[in-house]
Scaffold this motif. Structure first.
Motif, PDB file in Angstrom:
ATOM      1  N   THR A  80      72.384  71.752  21.087  1.00  0.00           N
ATOM      2  CA  THR A  80      71.302  71.682  22.060  1.00  0.00           C
ATOM      3  C   THR A  80      70.142  70.864  21.498  1.00  0.00           C
ATOM      4  OG1 THR A  80      70.163  73.651  21.237  1.00  0.00           O
ATOM      5  CG2 THR A  80      71.938  73.995  22.834  1.00  0.00           C
ATOM      6  N   ASP A  81      69.395  70.235  22.394  1.00  0.00           N
ATOM      7  CA  ASP A  81      68.202  69.472  21.995  1.00  0.00           C
ATOM      8  C   ASP A  81      68.482  68.604  20.774  1.00  0.00           C
ATOM      9  OD1 ASP A  81      66.058  69.377  23.613  1.00  0.00           O
ATOM     10  OD2 ASP A  81      64.879  70.909  22.612  1.00  0.00           O
ATOM     11  N   TYR A  82      69.512  67.812  20.869  1.00  0.00           N
ATOM     12  CA  TYR A  82      70.007  67.020  19.746  1.00  0.00           C
ATOM     13  C   TYR A  82      69.121  65.796  19.510  1.00  0.00           C
ATOM     14  CZ  TYR A  82      73.317  64.155  17.038  1.00  0.00           C
ATOM     15  OH  TYR A  82      73.929  63.386  16.078  1.00  0.00           O
ATOM     16  N   SER A  83      68.582  65.692  18.309  1.00  0.00           N
ATOM     17  CA  SER A  83      67.734  64.546  17.956  1.00  0.00           C
ATOM     18  C   SER A  83      68.352  63.717  16.845  1.00  0.00           C
ATOM     19  CB  SER A  83      66.346  65.030  17.535  1.00  0.00           C
ATOM     20  OG  SER A  83      66.442  65.907  16.414  1.00  0.00           O
ATOM     21  N   GLY A  84      69.649  63.929  16.584  1.00  0.00           N
ATOM     22  CA  GLY A  84      70.341  63.152  15.560  1.00  0.00           C
ATOM     23  C   GLY A  84      70.934  63.984  14.450  1.00  0.00           C
ATOM     24  N   TYR A  85      70.566  65.276  14.399  1.00  0.00           N
ATOM     25  CA  TYR A  85      71.069  66.146  13.326  1.00  0.00           C
ATOM     26  C   TYR A  85      71.411  67.507  13.904  1.00  0.00           C
ATOM     27  CZ  TYR A  85      71.136  69.132   9.191  1.00  0.00           C
ATOM     28  OH  TYR A  85      71.499  70.036   8.232  1.00  0.00           O
ATOM     29  N   ALA A  86      72.603  67.986  13.548  1.00  0.00           N
ATOM     30  CA  ALA A  86      73.034  69.310  14.003  1.00  0.00           C
ATOM     31  C   ALA A  86      73.724  70.060  12.874  1.00  0.00           C
ATOM     32  CB  ALA A  86      73.948  69.183  15.204  1.00  0.00           C
ATOM     33  N   GLY A  87      73.309  69.779  11.645  1.00  0.00           N
ATOM     34  CA  GLY A  87      73.955  70.422  10.514  1.00  0.00           C
ATOM     35  C   GLY A  87      75.124  69.591  10.020  1.00  0.00           C
ATOM     36  N   PRO A  88      76.076  70.218   9.327  1.00  0.00           N
ATOM     37  CA  PRO A  88      77.152  69.465   8.678  1.00  0.00           C
ATOM     38  C   PRO A  88      78.278  69.020   9.608  1.00  0.00           C
ATOM     39  CG  PRO A  88      77.399  71.810   8.238  1.00  0.00           C
ATOM     40  CD  PRO A  88      76.106  71.657   8.992  1.00  0.00           C
ATOM     41  N   ILE A  89      78.176  69.289  10.893  1.00  0.00           N
ATOM     42  CA  ILE A  89      79.245  68.937  11.820  1.00  0.00           C
ATOM     43  C   ILE A  89      78.822  67.811  12.756  1.00  0.00           C
ATOM     44  CG2 ILE A  89      80.076  71.336  11.802  1.00  0.00           C
ATOM     45  CD1 ILE A  89      78.962  71.393  14.792  1.00  0.00           C
ATOM     46  N   VAL A  90      79.818  67.157  13.350  1.00  0.00           N
ATOM     47  CA  VAL A  90      79.586  66.252  14.471  1.00  0.00           C
ATOM     48  C   VAL A  90      80.026  66.992  15.726  1.00  0.00           C
ATOM     49  CG1 VAL A  90      80.170  64.062  15.567  1.00  0.00           C
ATOM     50  CG2 VAL A  90      79.952  64.194  13.075  1.00  0.00           C
ATOM     51  N   PRO A  91      79.093  67.427  16.566  1.00  0.00           N
ATOM     52  CA  PRO A  91      79.469  68.219  17.751  1.00  0.00           C
ATOM     53  C   PRO A  91      80.244  67.379  18.751  1.00  0.00           C
ATOM     54  CG  PRO A  91      77.144  67.665  17.808  1.00  0.00           C
ATOM     55  CD  PRO A  91      77.642  67.201  16.486  1.00  0.00           C
ATOM     56  N   ARG A  92      81.023  68.049  19.586  1.00  0.00           N
ATOM     57  CA  ARG A  92      81.744  67.346  20.653  1.00  0.00           C
ATOM     58  C   ARG A  92      80.806  67.019  21.810  1.00  0.00           C
ATOM     59  NH1 ARG A  92      87.240  69.945  22.649  1.00  0.00           N
ATOM     60  NH2 ARG A  92      87.035  68.131  24.029  1.00  0.00           N
ATOM     61  N   ALA A  99      62.717  63.726  26.753  1.00  0.00           N
ATOM     62  CA  ALA A  99      62.628  62.417  26.104  1.00  0.00           C
ATOM     63  C   ALA A  99      61.464  62.374  25.121  1.00  0.00           C
ATOM     64  CB  ALA A  99      62.493  61.322  27.149  1.00  0.00           C
ATOM     65  N   HIS A 100      61.532  63.222  24.124  1.00  0.00           N
ATOM     66  CA  HIS A 100      60.542  63.267  23.052  1.00  0.00           C
ATOM     67  C   HIS A 100      61.280  63.081  21.738  1.00  0.00           C
ATOM     68  CE1 HIS A 100      57.688  65.044  20.140  1.00  0.00           C
ATOM     69  NE2 HIS A 100      56.763  64.620  20.981  1.00  0.00           N
ATOM     70  N   SER A 101      60.633  62.453  20.775  1.00  0.00           N
ATOM     71  CA  SER A 101      61.319  62.024  19.559  1.00  0.00           C
ATOM     72  C   SER A 101      62.014  63.146  18.809  1.00  0.00           C
ATOM     73  CB  SER A 101      60.321  61.323  18.625  1.00  0.00           C
ATOM     74  OG  SER A 101      59.264  62.197  18.276  1.00  0.00           O
ATOM     75  N   THR A 102      61.514  64.370  18.917  1.00  0.00           N
ATOM     76  CA  THR A 102      62.152  65.483  18.211  1.00  0.00           C
ATOM     77  C   THR A 102      63.175  66.207  19.071  1.00  0.00           C
ATOM     78  OG1 THR A 102      60.338  66.970  18.845  1.00  0.00           O
ATOM     79  CG2 THR A 102      60.156  65.857  16.712  1.00  0.00           C
ATOM     80  N   HIS A 103      63.458  65.673  20.246  1.00  0.00           N
ATOM     81  CA  HIS A 103      64.373  66.331  21.175  1.00  0.00           C
ATOM     82  C   HIS A 103      65.500  65.422  21.665  1.00  0.00           C
ATOM     83  CE1 HIS A 103      61.804  69.959  21.683  1.00  0.00           C
ATOM     84  NE2 HIS A 103      60.851  69.097  21.354  1.00  0.00           N
ATOM     85  N   TYR A 104      65.515  64.175  21.226  1.00  0.00           N
ATOM     86  CA  TYR A 104      66.583  63.280  21.670  1.00  0.00           C
ATOM     87  C   TYR A 104      66.728  62.134  20.673  1.00  0.00           C
ATOM     88  CZ  TYR A 104      63.971  59.089  23.107  1.00  0.00           C
ATOM     89  OH  TYR A 104      63.245  57.935  23.107  1.00  0.00           O
ATOM     90  N   THR A 105      67.793  61.374  20.823  1.00  0.00           N
ATOM     91  CA  THR A 105      67.987  60.156  20.053  1.00  0.00           C
ATOM     92  C   THR A 105      68.720  59.141  20.915  1.00  0.00           C
ATOM     93  OG1 THR A 105      69.026  59.141  18.104  1.00  0.00           O
ATOM     94  CG2 THR A 105      70.142  61.047  19.053  1.00  0.00           C
ATOM     95  N   ASN A 106      68.366  57.885  20.755  1.00  0.00           N
ATOM     96  CA  ASN A 106      69.085  56.813  21.431  1.00  0.00           C
ATOM     97  C   ASN A 106      70.312  56.368  20.642  1.00  0.00           C
ATOM     98  OD1 ASN A 106      67.575  56.432  23.818  1.00  0.00           O
ATOM     99  ND2 ASN A 106      65.992  55.302  22.689  1.00  0.00           N
ATOM    100  N   PHE A 107      70.503  56.980  19.470  1.00  0.00           N
ATOM    101  CA  PHE A 107      71.607  56.568  18.612  1.00  0.00           C
ATOM    102  C   PHE A 107      72.431  57.778  18.169  1.00  0.00           C
ATOM    103  CE2 PHE A 107      67.910  53.794  18.064  1.00  0.00           C
ATOM    104  CZ  PHE A 107      68.435  52.586  18.507  1.00  0.00           C
TER     105      PHE A 107
END
Length: 267
Positions: A80-92, A99-107
């Motif tokens: 949820t609220d993925y900004s580029g990091y979700a721990g050691p996994i890559v979520p599906r 659209a705030h820098s700590t709540h999303y990523t364009n990459f």
């Protein structure tokens, strides 16, 4: 109590169809607005599958800030609220509420299969109804505050329907919810709530929202450095549990009878 008895019946069924047919999936959590403020729960019909015996538990892990990682019985991981990091996994699947820098990523990581934004870059509300294996994901748009005034549909509350559980993430909620919002959300057994009291809704307003939702489990997030006690004190009828782990495992059977705020390690 009536709503949760209904939920117990619905816990045995989870709609599963391809994402392209997600619009036809009935929501087991959705409410009908014509009975507000005492909304009726919609009947569950259509494509369903019986949950596998012993595979009805959902794991929820606090990653950081307002990012929780939800793992379904079938192994679908959602951040949820993925900004580029979700721990050691890559979520599906990842959701980005605002659209705030700590709540999303364009990459987002290219290994992520499904990226759901809570706003529509082309204007108007974002609308999602997506099925990924045993997880059904939908959203309820809300407005946000901006420097030039209110921003219509700038945030989304995402709802994850998994193993009969209705799990909501309020995102960057800026205003009290309307009766229509509550009707769209329906029943939320578990809700993730920003408790900073400044960048999002006031703590008083957030406590009012949580009290009306009456979720069995409340998971604080978006805390910053402020003391969480001020938020907890506004909900004296809720039990409070402070955990030393970053994760909890829950099913319909293990939901607490009394609304309970669970503060996971790291929050």
């Amino acid at each position: 109590m009536i709503a949760h008895r209904i939920a117990a019946i619905l816990a045995f069924t989870v709609g599963l169809v391809p994402a392209a047919l997600a619009q036809s999936v009935p929501s087991s959590c959705h409410a009908i607005a014509d009975a507000l403020p005492k909304a009726m729960f919609a009947s569950f019909s259509g494509p369903v599958r019986l949950a596998a015996f012993g595979r009805d538990e959902v794991k929820i892990t606090y990653a950081h800030h307002s990012t929780y990682v939800i793992e379904s019985p079938a192994g679908v991981t959602i951040a949820t609220d993925y900004s580029g990091y979700a721990g050691p996994i890559v979520p599906r699947v990842v959701t980005m509420n605002n659209a705030h820098s700590t709540h999303y990523t364009n990459f987002p990581d290219p290994g992520i299969e499904t990226v759901l934004r809570g706003w529509n870059p082309d204007g108007g509300p974002a609308r999602h109804q997506v099925t990924v294996d045993d997880a059904y994901i939908r959203n309820v748009p809300t407005d946000t505050r901006g420097y030039g005034g209110d921003v219509p549909d700038g945030n989304s509350i995402f709802v994850f329907e998994i193993a009969g559980l209705c799990i909501g993430h309020l995102g960057h909620l800026h205003h009290l919810l309307t009766d229509g919002d509550f009707a769209e959300l329906g029943r939320l057994d578990i809700v993730m709530v920003p408790v900073d009291g400044s960048w999002t809704l006031s703590q008083e307003g957030m406590a009012e929202t949580v009290a009306r939702l009456q979720s069995r489990i409340v998971l604080p997030m978006h805390r910053f450095a402020g003391p969480i006690e001020r938020f907890l004190q506004r909900l004296p009828d809720f039990a409070v549990e402070r955990r030393t782990e970053r994760s909890l495992t829950v099913s319909m059977r293990s939901l607490p009878d009394r609304p309970t705020i669970i503060v996971l390690d790291g929050v």
